[in-house]
Design an enzyme around this catalytic site. Structure first.
Site, PDB file in Angstrom:
ATOM      1  N   GLN A 198       5.423  -5.821   9.172  1.00 19.87           N
ATOM      2  CA  GLN A 198       4.699  -6.446   8.063  1.00 19.87           C
ATOM      3  C   GLN A 198       5.519  -6.500   6.781  1.00 19.87           C
ATOM      4  O   GLN A 198       5.410  -7.420   5.981  1.00 19.87           O
ATOM      5  CB  GLN A 198       3.407  -5.668   7.783  1.00 19.87           C
ATOM      6  N   CYS A 256       0.821  -1.215   0.000  1.00 23.71           N
ATOM      7  CA  CYS A 256       0.000   0.000   0.000  1.00 23.71           C
ATOM      8  C   CYS A 256       0.856   1.267   0.000  1.00 23.71           C
ATOM      9  O   CYS A 256       0.393   2.333  -0.369  1.00 23.71           O
ATOM     10  CB  CYS A 256      -0.967   0.014   1.186  1.00 23.71           C
ATOM     11  N   GLY A 315      -8.845  -9.298   5.778  1.00 31.26           N
ATOM     12  CA  GLY A 315      -7.450  -9.696   5.622  1.00 31.26           C
ATOM     13  C   GLY A 315      -6.620  -9.343   6.845  1.00 31.26           C
ATOM     14  O   GLY A 315      -7.147  -9.030   7.920  1.00 31.26           O
ATOM     15  N   LYS A 316      -5.295  -9.377   6.666  1.00 28.87           N
ATOM     16  CA  LYS A 316      -4.378  -9.145   7.779  1.00 28.87           C
ATOM     17  C   LYS A 316      -4.529  -7.746   8.361  1.00 28.87           C
ATOM     18  O   LYS A 316      -4.510  -7.556   9.577  1.00 28.87           O
ATOM     19  CB  LYS A 316      -2.929  -9.366   7.311  1.00 28.87           C
ATOM     20  N   MET A 317      -4.689  -6.742   7.488  1.00 27.54           N
ATOM     21  CA  MET A 317      -4.841  -5.356   7.960  1.00 27.54           C
ATOM     22  C   MET A 317      -6.100  -5.227   8.822  1.00 27.54           C
ATOM     23  O   MET A 317      -6.081  -4.581   9.871  1.00 27.54           O
ATOM     24  CB  MET A 317      -4.910  -4.394   6.780  1.00 27.54           C
ATOM     25  N   GLY A 373     -13.592  -5.802   4.757  1.00 33.78           N
ATOM     26  CA  GLY A 373     -12.411  -6.624   4.487  1.00 33.78           C
ATOM     27  C   GLY A 373     -12.086  -7.497   5.684  1.00 33.78           C
ATOM     28  O   GLY A 373     -12.379  -7.139   6.826  1.00 33.78           O
TER      29      GLY A 373
END
Length: 432
Positions: A116, A50, A191-193, A189
């Site tokens: 990350q 990102c 996901g990991k975030m 969402g």
């Protein structure tokens, strides 16, 4: 051969430019294949997050290789070269090597020391190998960079208490709301975030959290990691009904197009109902025109810089310690890189000696007779190989170990002259 990196990051380009250059997971194979099809690019891989898009290449002609990457980026982003160039950085060999090591260590991140990025560098290495973009040189570079990143995380305390993009987003929400614990929160969402957003929201006392995702299985998987929290789960198709009653929305999906725009939210929100949206996706999940709505406060990843800067100073001293470790890894890579120059000479020497060994062995075995030769060939073969390896060992080790370029080149020239390695007739003549 030279190593180069061409790219842009949160330091050189705003989110509206970065999102145009983002390469989604399902497009990496095509993008890497296209890069490797250019005449001056021998190896290539892509680091896309990102906050950055970086293309690492090995090129036989640096200027032409960089021109080909720049052309690829212009075509991919549909931006004019004149518009794109102002946002790009270009680094060559040692600078490119050190840059990747700094990236892997979290020293080039928006959040200094965040962890990350190391996983993302590992993934870039794996994908580059999987799609045949990474060869000998980039393979060694990424392995060395990953080692460097691990050392920084284990041998310094730079990662202690380091914030991620997700925690910075929650911190921003905490600063901008009167009572985060009382907010009804929607997260687009799973996901990991998003998992990290949930984690940090819970630590701030938030309890009314809804997860929306295309895959309900993925949403349930996320929720299972927070067994003590009562997370509500909805398919993404129900996002407007959820947003209509939310106070705070985080968006973190892999969508390449905006999921929310001004017209949709105008139809969804009551005029008097305030809503805060924090979009931590690149490409953005929320169209910029949403910021025109009077009842909506809209933030994106670039708005997190002010929050992050408050946490940076305490880690700058640790970053200086980390830089010293990276210098060691850079030196280790350079020693390996310099040794590559010796490979053709070493290979030629080994090939010549091996050819002589095979020819002389064949003559000796024929003189010994087939019965003796058949019975003892394996032993004699091992004996002659052992002698050759022992004779070659010291010259090869000494040649590789030479740090000074001129000394190494003189040594190679001496070997080539003494063993007549440059002559195509040398091996044939040695048998006469």
């Amino acid at each position: 051969m030279n190593i180069a990196v061409v790219g842009l990051s949160h330091k050189t380009a705003p989110v509206e430019v970065r999102e145009k250059l983002s390469v989604p997971e399902d497009a990496l194979e095509t993008a890497i294949a296209q890069l490797c099809s250019y005449p001056h690019i021998q190896e290539a891989t892509i680091l896309s997050t990102c906050n950055r898009l970086e293309i690492y290449i090995v090129t036989s002609e640096t200027d032409n290789g960089i021109r080909e990457v720049t052309q690829f980026l212009a075509e991919w982003s549909k931006l004019a070269l004149t518009q794109l160039r102002q946002h790009l950085f270009i680094l060559l060999h040692q600078d490119a090597v050190m840059h990747l090591m700094r990236v892997a260590a979290g020293l080039d991140s928006l959040v200094l020391g965040e962890g990350q990025i190391l996983a993302q560098v590992k993934h870039t290495h794996k994908i580059g190998q999987q799609y045949s973009g990474i060869g000998t040189i980039l393979n060694r570079l990424f392995k060395q960079a990953i080692t460097a990143g691990k050392r920084v995380r284990t041998e310094t305390s730079i990662g202690t208490g380091a914030v991620s993009i997700s925690s910075a987003a929650v911190e921003l929400a905490h600063l901008k709301t009167e009572n985060l614990a009382a907010c009804r929160v929607a997260i687009l969402g799973a996901g990991k975030m998003s998992r990290l957003v949930v984690q940090h929201l819970l630590s701030k006392g938030a309890s009314q959290i809804t997860i929306l995702n295309r895959s309900m299985e993925r949403a349930q998987e996320l929720a299972s990691q927070f067994a003590g929290a009562e997370l509500c789960l909805h398919p993404l198709s129900e996002m407007f009904s959820v947003i209509a009653t939310a106070d705070l929305v985080f968006t973190s999906t892999a969508s390449a197009e905006p999921l929310l725009d001004r017209d949709q939210l105008t139809a969804t929100l009551a005029v008097s109902r305030p809503l805060m949206i924090i979009d931590i996706s690149v490409p953005r999940n929320v169209h910029a025109n949403v910021g025109e709505l009077s009842q909506v406060q809209l933030f994106n990843v670039d708005d997190l810089k002010a929050v992050v800067s408050q946490n940076q100073e305490s880690r700058r001293q640790m970053a200086m310690e980390a830089e010293a470790l990276l210098e060691e890894e850079l030196t280790a890579f350079d020693v390996w890189w310099r040794s590559l120059e010796t490979v053709p000479t070493i290979s030629s020497l080994r090939d010549k000696i091996e050819t002589i060994r095979e020819q002389e062995l064949e003559k000796a075995l024929s003189r010994l007779g087939s019965e003796f030769a058949d019975k003892h060939q394996e032993v004699i073969e091992a004996l002659t190989r052992g002698i050759v390896n022992k004779i070659l060992h010291d010259p090869m080790v000494q040649l590789r170990a030479q740090q000074d370029i001129e000394t190494r080149r003189r040594a190679m020239q001496s070997l080539q002259m003494l063993f007549n390695l440059n002559s195509s007739e040398s091996i044939a003549n040695s048998n006469g």
